[in-house]
Design a protein around this motif. Structure first.
Motif, PDB file in Angstrom:
ATOM      1  N   ASN A  19      17.369  40.337   2.313  1.00 23.74           N
ATOM      2  CA  ASN A  19      17.991  41.386   1.507  1.00 23.74           C
ATOM      3  C   ASN A  19      16.939  42.356   0.984  1.00 23.74           C
ATOM      4  O   ASN A  19      15.819  41.943   0.676  1.00 23.74           O
ATOM      5  N   PRO A  20      17.264  43.634   0.862  1.00 29.28           N
ATOM      6  CA  PRO A  20      16.285  44.637   0.428  1.00 29.28           C
ATOM      7  C   PRO A  20      16.100  44.637  -1.078  1.00 29.28           C
ATOM      8  O   PRO A  20      16.832  43.971  -1.825  1.00 29.28           O
ATOM      9  N   GLY A  21      15.103  45.397  -1.524  1.00 31.16           N
ATOM     10  CA  GLY A  21      14.905  45.610  -2.953  1.00 31.16           C
ATOM     11  C   GLY A  21      14.198  44.471  -3.646  1.00 31.16           C
ATOM     12  O   GLY A  21      13.387  43.742  -3.053  1.00 31.16           O
ATOM     13  N   ASP A  22      14.524  44.306  -4.920  1.00 31.03           N
ATOM     14  CA  ASP A  22      13.869  43.324  -5.778  1.00 31.03           C
ATOM     15  C   ASP A  22      14.801  42.146  -6.047  1.00 31.03           C
ATOM     16  O   ASP A  22      16.028  42.309  -6.098  1.00 31.03           O
ATOM     17  N   THR A  30      24.431  39.604  -2.373  1.00 32.60           N
ATOM     18  CA  THR A  30      23.418  39.343  -1.345  1.00 32.60           C
ATOM     19  C   THR A  30      24.104  39.421   0.017  1.00 32.60           C
ATOM     20  O   THR A  30      24.325  38.412   0.685  1.00 32.60           O
ATOM     21  N   SER A  31      24.413  40.648   0.416  1.00 36.20           N
ATOM     22  CA  SER A  31      25.200  40.848   1.635  1.00 36.20           C
ATOM     23  C   SER A  31      24.454  40.425   2.885  1.00 36.20           C
ATOM     24  O   SER A  31      25.064  40.156   3.917  1.00 36.20           O
ATOM     25  N   GLY A  32      23.122  40.331   2.802  1.00 32.20           N
ATOM     26  CA  GLY A  32      22.333  39.902   3.957  1.00 32.20           C
ATOM     27  C   GLY A  32      22.263  38.401   4.129  1.00 32.20           C
ATOM     28  O   GLY A  32      21.660  37.913   5.091  1.00 32.20           O
ATOM     29  N   SER A  87      25.208  30.581   0.462  1.00 33.80           N
ATOM     30  CA  SER A  87      24.112  30.703   1.431  1.00 33.80           C
ATOM     31  C   SER A  87      22.824  30.059   0.951  1.00 33.80           C
ATOM     32  O   SER A  87      21.868  29.936   1.729  1.00 33.80           O
ATOM     33  N   THR A  88      22.765  29.629  -0.306  1.00 30.44           N
ATOM     34  CA  THR A  88      21.524  29.020  -0.813  1.00 30.44           C
ATOM     35  C   THR A  88      21.596  27.494  -0.880  1.00 30.44           C
ATOM     36  O   THR A  88      20.658  26.853  -1.366  1.00 30.44           O
TER      37      THR A  88
END
Length: 390
Positions: free
Chosen positions: A115-118, A133-135, A174-175
């Motif tokens: 996922n992008p960003g921070d 967290t779409s990725g 997903s985690t």
């Protein structure tokens, strides 16, 4: 008769038992190149655990890169640094090897590799932006070498934003680890005091999950079994770390407490502790929970007395007629494990800190307060801190 309505979702392939680490060489892996996440300490190399994992991965056709900076209370900047390494090295899965901090970090790193960003863009609470967290996340393999968090059986990860004193939990489908290997033989090297801190973390996951408003018949089974095992075996694991029966049963209790966290939840005791170690990161999470616990559980004992008596009976094997029997058994257990005299002041905490701890807990982990058996005021939580302060 009240009908039970509950969900259970624990999609982790769990391998448990002495010697189970060897199955890493033959079990189907979720990728071909792992980022192995370990702490900044020396134990993973000193006791050969890291080399063993790398060797077993090689037998299974996988290579590895190591990130070795994780702190006992892991921080956002390390998550971001490790995620960058993960992407640079084109790793396709993440292994958390060590204590809860390493496995939690592995989960967060797996998210930020996709996922992008921070990382704080995705955190709910505090100054987090709460974005989806779409990725998704890279697959996570959990190999605990401590018994405490149960993070091998739940999706949760707790990271601190070190610049903002925000220690916040996060997790989603997903985690969850795709594979967890819990081998009690990897835990014999844990020092006595850390065995106690970690074991009580597992205990409070179970006890809080048992009194939480969202407890279910499934979480109750896990919780009472975990509570029973820890009361019986944690003192032995602390005083005789080489006792494999004790180590195995404490490891089982920890994994069960992770299942409690997947089917019920912590309550505000964890929020109160997170505030403490957000400001004082040298404070071990389990130690902070121990210091709060007698006052905390006393505050709820008369609210759900049946639950407290059931926990007391699970611990002592004796019929309980008073909810405070649980608190007395808890105090006895802490004394047996040598942790009944812990002092907040030993970690630099002062009485002047206590009001800001209440505010921090509400702002950053406020959701857990809504899962308490009954809502308490900020004044009451401040009193719990004061009653716990030494």
């Amino acid at each position: 008769m009240k009908q039970s309505i509950f969900n259970q979702f624990i999609p982790t392939n769990l391998l448990f038992g002495c010697g189970s680490i060897k199955k890493l060489a033959t079990e189907q892996l979720p990728g071909k190149k792992a980022l192995i996440v370990i702490s900044s300490g020396t134990s993973m190399r000193k006791y050969g655990y890291l080399d063993q994992v790398i060797e077993l991965l090689a037998k299974n056709g996988a290579t590895a890169v190591v990130y070795d900076k994780i702190l006992p209370n892991p921080i956002r900047s390390h998550v971001m640094e490790a995620a960058a390494l993960c992407k640079q090295e084109q790793c396709d899965f993440v292994i958390g090897l060590g204590g809860g901090s390493s496995i939690d970090s592995a989960k967060s790193i797996a998210v930020m590799a996709c996922n992008p960003g921070d990382y704080w863009d995705y955190i709910h609470g505090g100054t987090g932006k709460g974005q989806p967290t779409s990725g998704g996340a890279l697959p996570v393999v959990a190999i605990p070498t401590t018994a405490g968090t149960g993070t091998e059986a739940d999706p949760w990860t707790v990271i601190t934003h070190e610049e903002r004193n925000e220690k916040i939990g996060f997790g989603n489908a997903s985690t969850f680890p795709v594979l967890s290997i819990v081998d009690p033989e990897l835990m014999v090297s844990v020092p006595a005091h850390l065995t106690a801190y970690q074991g009580f973390d597992a205990f409070f996951h179970a006890a809080e999950g048992y009194i939480a408003r969202i407890a279910s018949p499934i979480s109750d089974l896990y919780a009472l079994k975990s509570i029973r095992l820890l009361y019986q075996y944690l003192p032995t694991a602390v005083t005789d770390g080489a006792n494999m029966e004790a180590r195995s049963n404490v490891a089982l209790a920890s994994t069960l407490s992770g299942m409690v966290e997947s089917t019920s939840s912590c309550t505000s005791e964890h929020s109160l502790e997170h505030a403490m170690s957000a400001y004082y990161p040298a404070l071990p999470h389990g130690a902070g929970l121990i210091m709060l616990s007698v006052a905390y559980f006393t505050a709820f004992a008369q609210v759900v007395p049946e639950r407290f008596m059931q926990m007391a009976e699970a611990m002592t094997g004796q019929r309980s007629h008073d909810p405070m029997d649980f608190v007395h058994a808890l105090a006895h257990m802490q004394k047996a494990c040598g942790v009944s005299e812990l002092k907040m002041s030993e970690w630099g905490i002062t009485e002047a800190d206590l009001p800001r701890f209440v505010q921090n807990a509400r702002e950053n982990m406020g959701a857990l307060f809504g899962l308490d058996p009954v809502a308490l005021t900020n004044e009451k939580f401040l009193q719990i801190y004061k009653d716990s302060f030494r």
